[in-house]
Each structure stands twice: as structure tokens, then as C-alpha cells.
Write a protein that holds these residues in place. Sequence first.
Motif, PDB file in Angstrom:
ATOM      1  N   HIS A  60       0.778  -1.206  -0.121  1.00 26.10           N
ATOM      2  CA  HIS A  60       0.111  -0.045   0.043  1.00 26.10           C
ATOM      3  C   HIS A  60       0.772   1.236  -0.050  1.00 26.10           C
ATOM      4  O   HIS A  60       1.831   1.360   0.918  1.00 26.10           O
ATOM      5  CB  HIS A  60      -0.931   0.134   1.175  1.00 26.10           C
ATOM      6  N   GLU A  61       0.591   2.104  -0.826  1.00 28.74           N
ATOM      7  CA  GLU A  61       1.429   3.498  -0.861  1.00 28.74           C
ATOM      8  C   GLU A  61       0.437   4.402  -0.067  1.00 28.74           C
ATOM      9  O   GLU A  61      -0.753   4.726  -0.297  1.00 28.74           O
ATOM     10  CB  GLU A  61       1.562   3.993  -2.465  1.00 28.74           C
ATOM     11  N   GLU A  62       1.244   4.878   0.934  1.00 29.48           N
ATOM     12  CA  GLU A  62       0.637   5.972   1.884  1.00 29.48           C
ATOM     13  C   GLU A  62       0.033   7.103   1.093  1.00 29.48           C
ATOM     14  O   GLU A  62       0.542   7.886   0.284  1.00 29.48           O
ATOM     15  CB  GLU A  62       1.867   6.315   2.872  1.00 29.48           C
ATOM     16  N   ASP A 437      -1.152   3.321   7.057  1.00 31.77           N
ATOM     17  CA  ASP A 437      -1.361   4.559   6.515  1.00 31.77           C
ATOM     18  C   ASP A 437      -1.506   5.655   7.615  1.00 31.77           C
ATOM     19  O   ASP A 437      -2.575   6.009   7.824  1.00 31.77           O
ATOM     20  CB  ASP A 437      -2.596   4.815   5.488  1.00 31.77           C
ATOM     21  N   ARG A 440      -3.474   8.827   6.205  1.00 31.23           N
ATOM     22  CA  ARG A 440      -4.952   8.769   5.906  1.00 31.23           C
ATOM     23  C   ARG A 440      -5.662   8.232   7.276  1.00 31.23           C
ATOM     24  O   ARG A 440      -6.705   8.035   7.524  1.00 31.23           O
ATOM     25  CB  ARG A 440      -5.403   7.789   4.785  1.00 31.23           C
ATOM     26  N   GLN A 453      -9.874  -2.406   5.439  1.00 31.14           N
ATOM     27  CA  GLN A 453      -9.469  -1.138   5.837  1.00 31.14           C
ATOM     28  C   GLN A 453     -10.306  -0.632   6.982  1.00 31.14           C
ATOM     29  O   GLN A 453     -11.377  -0.751   7.044  1.00 31.14           O
ATOM     30  CB  GLN A 453      -9.704  -0.200   4.481  1.00 31.14           C
TER      31      GLN A 453
END
Length: 643
Positions: A60-62, A437, A440, A453
Motif C-alpha cells: 500500500h502506498e501511503e 497509512d 490517512r 481497511q
Amino acid sequence: MLWGWKQRGAAWLWVSELLFLSCTESSSLLRWSSPRIVSFPQGEKQFQFDTHENHVLLYHEEGTPTVFVGAANKLYIYDFETSTSHTEPFDIVEGEMNCGQENYLTLLREYEDKLLICGTNDCNPACWYWVNGAKERRLSAQGLAPYELDLNFIVLVDGSEIYSTIKKHRYGKGRYRFRRIEGAVKLYSSFTLMNNPQFVKGAILKQDEPHNERIYLFFREDNPEWPRNPTAPRTVSRVAQLCKSDNGGPGSISASMWTTFLKATLLCADNVTDRHFDNLQDLFIVESPIWSETKVYGVFSNEWNYSAVCVYTVDSITKIFQTSPFKGYNGEIPTVRPGQCLEGNKATPTASFSVADSYPEMSEKVKQHAVFYSKHFYHQIGVHQVQVADEETYSVLYLSTDRGTIHKVVLLPKGAMNILEIQPFRSSATIKSMTLDNARNELFVASGDEVVQLPMDMCGAYKDNCESCVLARDPHCGWIDGTCASVYDHDQYGNRKLLQALTHDVPSDICSSAHYSNTEGKDTIPHDIPLLPQARYYLNCSAKSHHADYTWFHNDQNVTHCSSGHHHCIHFIKNMTDDLYGNYFCISQEGWFREILMTENLVKPTPETMLFRSSLPTDWAIKASLSSWLNLLNMVLVVLIIW
């Protein structure tokens, strides 16, 4: 330990009252921490895989809502904002080897503004780039994926450079090397530096001067002191350092070798008994603008699979490598200290390299005392920094257990507190991957069946009264305007601050201010339960806190008392008589906080009720009888669980 589970929508939250250990007491002494049992956190989203996946790799890309999940022969892509998904096949490509295996995707990493994807490819490693929604084959994959599914490796990407511990040849020697496989100077480490390592994580950390930037490797390895010393642990945890500016040595042998590799024992100890947790399971690095204050949060286990969390600073690790004697070495320290990073393109002197290569271990250990203990076995850790209403910053730990749950732990000034346990999946499953993350404020968790999530501010989990909200001691949540609100919603409250109590000793008058719209006094509405004379019945009050006492009252008379630590407080009526009818209510008492949890009004059936029952069909009577027996069986099971 109090267990229970509740459902909302399609997913489940496992709720419990959790343990914490005071940092001033022995790790054998456990205290109950969180005062609340919580409901399902609103805002969880799920993405279900097409089939059950035995291998799952989460990327996952922050700052984005998208996750990439590598599996066998496929890549799942899911956007949690748009609820759109795509499954891309990564079938085996032809090669020289064929060992009857799948193409397990083992590396998902950003590299040169592209997503680099590598897999085992049936014992013939292969790599691709993911560009604009399509895959492109990469020519070289050596050192980027194992030949068979083996997750005991580290791959580090830093700009155009790639570092790896993956073996270059399928039938090569069994010992591991650390290599720079992409970059100006390709280097490899000596076989003798690590003893059957089990890799945990690697990191490249910046410093004030570029030539001092270091690569850190964290791993477990066989203890050379065992079995010569049978009381020594079989494995030890290590941290190793290498200079990123290392260009090899001046000699023909050392020219292609790392010359700055040093290692030290990483110790996590009980602060009273000084017993060690020797097995590093996972770690999380929280970088600081001041490099020396960067923190390493490590989760360790001991021989009983109990867990502890220790926190190290990069400064404390660096000082060990800069000042400690070299274990087993009694000679004179060279002018250029072994392991020292040099400016420019200077090569490490031969004398310095010889000491580092022959005596890589430091005599002194990197030791810290645990900030948190648990009888649970943790295998992954994530750390989130939360700035609360008073502008202080608290560290929140997310620890995944071997039972598929996540513990949310907050580090308070007087010790850690375990405030929540979450079961993130719709049914019990092993957590295969977890990532945070911090931009977010979300948590992503994957099992073999789905990826979910989770919001970090699960304030909807706490009851809407002031006491329950502040006693939760959750840095993400506070009380204002009659609700338990998130610290991230502060814009809608203007200059007013949320009411929080991030301390072990919460004052009893904390909710007395009218400004916070306290809702104390909302009693549970009693339910009329018609019972025939001589009937059996039990009243069950599910505990909300292991720190509270519970009492059943009948017409204001105490009939059953349950001390703290019970799962349920049960009052059993063996034979219903006239004097047992009336109002029953269960009250929890936790320090100054008193709360009515439930009430039931047991009444004698009226003739109209009896007439209604007699007119019901026979199958209804059978169901009612079955329900009665199930009710009794449920009670027996609860009693067995308690005792």
C-alpha cells in the motif's frame, strides 16, 4: 480474559477487556486496563478475494486508497474509495527450470517511479513493472525473488539502488549474504558474518552527513554460545549496520566485499526481573527530523511465547557500534575504526576491514526495558503517532496476534494500556499481512480470504456517554456535544477541545461540566419476561470491564455479586415462586463510575397470555420447548467457560 463478539453489516469485531502491565511491576503481574467493551468500528471496508489464497503479500502506498495484494499467479488491485477492483494474472513464463510450483509474487515495491513486481515463477524468478495499469516484463530478476516460496529475505530499495539477501543461485550454499545488486558498486558480505539468520526487517536511515547514512538489518540467528552453555538461549536477536557509502576494500578480495558490516545483540528485558525476550518478531521505525531521535519499536517473544515491546533510538544503536569493544578481539584498534563510514570514494583500510570481518560482533549489547508486556504472542507491529486535544503526541501500537486479532495499545506517561482488541475479518482467520497509512489514519489488514481497511479513530465503538468515552483512554477519541468524537473532526468544533483523560487515574468529576453535554442517567428500559411458577430461568449480565464489579439486584436487594475478572455475571433461578417475581437489574461499579447495564422484569403470566399460548400451533410449542432447552444449555456452557 473477557471475550465476546458482535456483528454489524457483513463483518465482525472481537471485543475484549485487555491486559496491561505497569512498568513498575514484574511482568508476571497482570492488570486489567480498558474500562470498555466496544462494538464494531464504523467505517470498516472489505474486499473479498476470488479464492482462498495460501500466500498473501500486501502493498500500500501511503496517502492513497488503493491496495495491491500479491498471491499465487495473480495480483489483486482494489480501491477502497471507489470500490473498484482488478485481478491481473501473473502466469508462469517459460524458463530453463521447472519444479512444479506456482508463480508466488514475493516482492511489491516502488522502484524508479514504477511498481516492481517479482515472483518465484516456478523456480525461475521473474520480474515485471506495473505501469499505467499494465505489466511490462523486466529482464533481470536475480536476487529479487527466491527460487521457491521462502519469505526469509530482505530486499531494500533506495532510489536506483537495490539491496538483497536472496540467494543468486538455486543450488548455492545454504548460508546467506547481503548484496548490493543494483547500484554503482556491487558488493557482497562474507558468509561468516551471520549464523543461519532469520531476517525480520531492513532499513536505510538518513543522517546529517550523507556519507554517514547507514543500512540496518534486524534478524535472529543461532546463538554461538549454545549448546556449549545450555542455559543460553538458542537464538539471539541482532541489529547489523553497514555504511551506505561503503565502496569495498583496497585488496583484490575485499574490493567487492562489504567492509563495514558490524552486528550487536538486541536485548529486550523485563525491567524488574531482567528476564530477556530473546526472539525479535517484528519492528516498526518512526523516523524523526532529528536522525538520532528516530525510534525503533520492536516486538519480542520468550520461550513461553509471551510478548514484550521495547523502544530503541537510532542514537543508542549507533553509539554501540562507535564505542563498544569488539567481542573476542584484544589487539589495537586501527586508526580508522572498523565499521566507520568514510567520505567520498575512499576505500576501507585493510587493517580496519580485517578486524570487522573477523570480529564483527560488539561486546556491548543494545538493551532496553520493555514498555509493554502480554501473555499473547504478537508477530507484527505498527505504530501511529496521535496528536490529541492538548496538543501532546501519544504513540499507539497495533499488534497482531497469532489468533487473528489486533490489539490497540497506547503508551501513557505511567505505563502502556491495552485499550481494544479487534477481529478484523468476518470469520476467524490468520493475519497474513498488516500495514498502516499514517497519512490517512487507516489500517490495512489481509488474510487468505480478504483485505480490510480500518479507521484508526474507532470512536463509534464506545458508548455515547461521557464516562465510557473518556475511560476508554483512546487518544483518537474525546467527548464533546453529547458524543464520543474523533480528534480528526476538530474543525467542526471550532476552538473547543475534546474532553480526554489519557491517564490511569481518571478524576471522578471529569464529566461534570455542562459544556460537554454529559448524558449520565440514561437507564436501560426493563423488559417484561412472563414466567410460569416453578420455571427455571437465568439472568446473564455480560461484563463490560474486567476492572469492574457486577451486582444483580432484585427489587433493590442484592441477590448476586460478581467480582472483577468474570466473563459473565449470572443469577440463576432454579424454581420460580411468587416472591421471586419483580424487577431485576445489573449494575457495574468501576471506581467512581456506576452504570446500569440491563434490567428485566419477571412477571407471572396472565390468563390472556396463557390463552394466547394455548391457541398457538403445535410446532410453535415444540420450538418454544427447544428454545428453553437451548437457553439452559447456553447457561451451562457459560458457567463452564467461567470456571
